[in-house]
Design a protein around this motif. Structure first.
Motif, mmCIF file in Angstrom:
data_model
loop_
_atom_site.group_PDB
_atom_site.id
_atom_site.type_symbol
_atom_site.label_atom_id
_atom_site.label_comp_id
_atom_site.label_asym_id
_atom_site.label_seq_id
_atom_site.Cartn_x
_atom_site.Cartn_y
_atom_site.Cartn_z
ATOM 1 N N LYS A 21 -0.494 -4.296 -6.105
ATOM 2 C CA LYS A 21 0.856 -4.506 -5.578
ATOM 3 C C LYS A 21 0.994 -3.837 -4.217
ATOM 4 C CE LYS A 21 5.722 -4.347 -6.894
ATOM 5 N NZ LYS A 21 6.700 -3.981 -7.943
ATOM 6 N N LEU A 22 1.581 -4.570 -3.271
ATOM 7 C CA LEU A 22 1.801 -4.037 -1.927
ATOM 8 C C LEU A 22 3.117 -3.268 -1.871
ATOM 9 C CD1 LEU A 22 0.813 -7.199 0.153
ATOM 10 C CD2 LEU A 22 -0.567 -5.151 -0.198
ATOM 11 N N GLY A 23 3.146 -2.237 -1.019
ATOM 12 C CA GLY A 23 4.358 -1.436 -0.866
ATOM 13 C C GLY A 23 5.420 -2.131 -0.042
ATOM 14 N N THR A 24 4.993 -2.975 0.889
ATOM 15 C CA THR A 24 5.929 -3.718 1.736
ATOM 16 C C THR A 24 5.537 -5.192 1.740
ATOM 17 O OG1 THR A 24 4.575 -3.222 3.696
ATOM 18 C CG2 THR A 24 6.455 -1.768 3.253
ATOM 19 N N LYS A 25 6.507 -6.048 1.989
ATOM 20 C CA LYS A 25 6.275 -7.481 1.934
ATOM 21 C C LYS A 25 5.484 -7.962 3.147
ATOM 22 C CE LYS A 25 8.691 -11.895 1.497
ATOM 23 N NZ LYS A 25 10.012 -12.563 1.454
ATOM 24 N N VAL A 26 4.495 -8.807 2.897
ATOM 25 C CA VAL A 26 3.715 -9.454 3.961
ATOM 26 C C VAL A 26 4.154 -10.903 4.014
ATOM 27 C CG1 VAL A 26 1.405 -10.123 4.724
ATOM 28 C CG2 VAL A 26 1.765 -7.878 3.696
ATOM 29 N N GLU A 27 4.853 -11.297 5.072
ATOM 30 C CA GLU A 27 5.432 -12.631 5.184
ATOM 31 C C GLU A 27 4.360 -13.714 5.326
ATOM 32 O OE1 GLU A 27 7.896 -15.953 5.787
ATOM 33 O OE2 GLU A 27 8.240 -14.027 4.792
ATOM 34 N N THR A 28 3.358 -13.460 6.161
ATOM 35 C CA THR A 28 2.331 -14.464 6.442
ATOM 36 C C THR A 28 0.996 -14.059 5.820
ATOM 37 O OG1 THR A 28 3.434 -14.998 8.530
ATOM 38 C CG2 THR A 28 1.157 -15.733 8.294
ATOM 39 N N PHE A 29 0.376 -14.984 5.115
ATOM 40 C CA PHE A 29 -0.909 -14.706 4.456
ATOM 41 C C PHE A 29 -1.905 -14.133 5.470
ATOM 42 C CE2 PHE A 29 -5.096 -16.494 2.919
ATOM 43 C CZ PHE A 29 -5.269 -15.549 1.928
ATOM 44 N N THR A 30 -2.509 -13.007 5.090
ATOM 45 C CA THR A 30 -3.378 -12.268 6.016
ATOM 46 C C THR A 30 -4.687 -11.894 5.342
ATOM 47 O OG1 THR A 30 -1.455 -11.332 7.162
ATOM 48 C CG2 THR A 30 -3.553 -10.206 7.471
ATOM 49 N N ILE A 31 -5.789 -12.137 6.043
ATOM 50 C CA ILE A 31 -7.101 -11.651 5.613
ATOM 51 C C ILE A 31 -7.625 -10.730 6.697
ATOM 52 C CG2 ILE A 31 -9.480 -12.265 4.993
ATOM 53 C CD1 ILE A 31 -8.514 -14.981 4.093
ATOM 54 N N ASN A 32 -8.017 -9.521 6.309
ATOM 55 C CA ASN A 32 -8.592 -8.597 7.293
ATOM 56 C C ASN A 32 -9.700 -7.768 6.654
ATOM 57 O OD1 ASN A 32 -7.308 -6.447 5.892
ATOM 58 N ND2 ASN A 32 -5.438 -6.766 7.070
ATOM 59 N N PHE A 33 -10.372 -6.978 7.489
ATOM 60 C CA PHE A 33 -11.449 -6.097 7.027
ATOM 61 C C PHE A 33 -10.937 -4.661 6.980
ATOM 62 C CE2 PHE A 33 -13.598 -9.791 8.718
ATOM 63 C CZ PHE A 33 -14.637 -10.007 7.822
ATOM 64 N N ALA A 34 -11.293 -3.943 5.918
ATOM 65 C CA ALA A 34 -10.811 -2.572 5.749
ATOM 66 C C ALA A 34 -11.906 -1.703 5.140
ATOM 67 C CB ALA A 34 -9.574 -2.571 4.854
ATOM 68 N N ASP A 35 -11.667 -0.386 5.158
ATOM 69 C CA ASP A 35 -12.561 0.591 4.493
ATOM 70 C C ASP A 35 -14.014 0.417 4.940
ATOM 71 O OD1 ASP A 35 -10.207 1.175 2.934
ATOM 72 O OD2 ASP A 35 -10.727 -0.511 1.647
ATOM 73 N N ILE A 36 -14.217 0.383 6.250
ATOM 74 C CA ILE A 36 -15.533 0.076 6.805
ATOM 75 C C ILE A 36 -16.437 1.304 6.826
ATOM 76 C CG2 ILE A 36 -16.742 -0.733 8.886
ATOM 77 C CD1 ILE A 36 -14.115 -2.358 9.453
ATOM 78 N N THR A 37 -17.667 1.147 6.354
ATOM 79 C CA THR A 37 -18.692 2.191 6.411
ATOM 80 C C THR A 37 -19.889 1.607 7.169
ATOM 81 O OG1 THR A 37 -19.949 1.578 4.430
ATOM 82 C CG2 THR A 37 -17.937 2.889 4.086
#
Length: 356
Positions: free
Chosen positions: A146-162
């Motif tokens: 569950k997200l803490g805030t609403k995301v209006e537009t569908f988004t794909i991104n990269f995170a937690d990069i090692t």
């Protein structure tokens, strides 16, 4: 004459046809903004390039998962054309191996779990009912969150990069889901080290330093790492590489050597006016003096400097901070005195009553 008339009519019809075709072509070229615009995101994971191309629908007040995107049904993970994901090398996704190539990225969302599907078909689009399971390359289960805030537009991104992994994070409305990509870095790096350093009669200083840092960061032979870094620093002593040499010595418990090398790096960093590395070296020197025990987080480091300008700047910053602190104290004092003003006014009000 009759023949010429017929030829003229035919020519006229041809011209009219060309004009009509041209008018149709102009109409076909009308370009308007897409409701779900196309987007491409790219990230290097280890030594592998990962590219995702997808279209981005917006919520526009609609309930998404379980409604617009039904639970238990295949979804193209976006809008318009099939969402695609491309790997320049073999990777592992959530523990499953996927060969280098480009795939359709489909999902089957459910309330408690999503099924992530990599399929060879890139042209399925909205026709998910025509999906062929035998074209699947891999399927993995992931957990939504569950997200803490609403995301209006569908988004794909990269995170937690090692250095060897990254998470692909998909978010829309109040739901997120992510999956981990792991690149096979080790064999490639070791092959390069073997070619450019081990088997090279005259390795470049940069290659020696890079090999030493890789060994240090990945818990490999520290004595070998020290040998390579010392060779690099013997010809081109750069403050960041000398600092790494000090860290290697510290890990090998050569505390005196670590302290001396950190001091050398500190002086080089001062010449380069890089105060971040000056501080890092001061902390490393303290740790070496303490027999490998790192100073506490609140340890204040007084930067030693032979550079008068740097010293003056540090003092000037301290002075500004002192003046600011005094100003804040003064404002607080004035504010506190003001709180007692109503009592003083009350006293004045009582005085005429006593006189009468």
């Amino acid at each position: 004459m009759l023949l010429q008339t017929r030829i003229s009519r035919l020519a006229g019809s041809a011209v009219a046809g060309v004009l009509l075709f041209t008018a149709s072509a102009v109409q076909a070229q009308l370009n308007t903004p897409a409701a779900s615009p196309k987007s491409t995101v790219q990230q290097r994971v280890g030594l592998t390039d990962v590219t995702i191309t997808y279209s981005r629908p917006s919520a526009r007040g609609r309930a998404i998962f379980g409604e617009l995107v039904p639970f238990g049904k295949r979804w193209r993970t976006g809008a318009n054309q099939t969402t695609s994901i491309k790997f320049s090398d073999d990777v592992t996704v959530e523990g499953k191996k996927i060969p280098a190539g480009e795939y359709g990225l489909y999902t089957i969302p459910n309330k408690a779990e999503w099924l992530l599907v990599f399929n060879k078909n890139l042209k399925q689009g909205a026709n998910v009912d025509g999906f062929k399971d035998d074209e699947d390359v891999a399927r993995v289960s992931i957990k939504p969150y569950k997200l803490g805030t609403k995301v209006e537009t569908f988004t794909i991104n990269f995170a937690d990069i090692t250095p060897a992994t990254a998470n692909v994070d998909m978010q829309w409305e109040l739901t997120g889901a992510k999956f981990k990509i792991a690149a096979d870095v080790e064999p490639k790096v070791m092959a390069q080290i073997d070619e450019k350093v081990v088997k090279n009669a005259a390795p470049a200083a940069n290659d020696l330093a890079a090999a030493a840092l890789y060994y240090y960061d990945n818990g490999k032979d520290l004595n070998q790492a020290l040998t390579w870094m010392q060779k690099a620093n013997a010809t081109e002593p750069k403050f960041w590489n000398v600092h790494t040499e000090a860290k290697i010595k510290l890990k090998l418990k050569d505390y005196a050597g670590a302290e001396a090398t950190a001091d050398q790096s500190r002086k080089l960093a001062l010449e380069a006016k890089n105060l971040d590395y000056v501080k890092l070296n001061e902390l490393l020197m303290l740790e070496a003096k303490n027999g490998g025990v790192a100073p506490g987080k609140d340890t204040k480091v007084k930067v030693k400097t032979d550079d008068k300008k740097t010293e003056v700047k540090v003092k000037a910053d301290d002075k500004k901070a002192e003046v600011k602190a005094k100003t804040e104290d003064k404002k607080t004092e004035v504010k506190e005195k003001a709180l007692y003003k109503p009592k003083a006014d009350a006293k004045k009000t009582e005085e005429p009553a006593k006189k009468s």
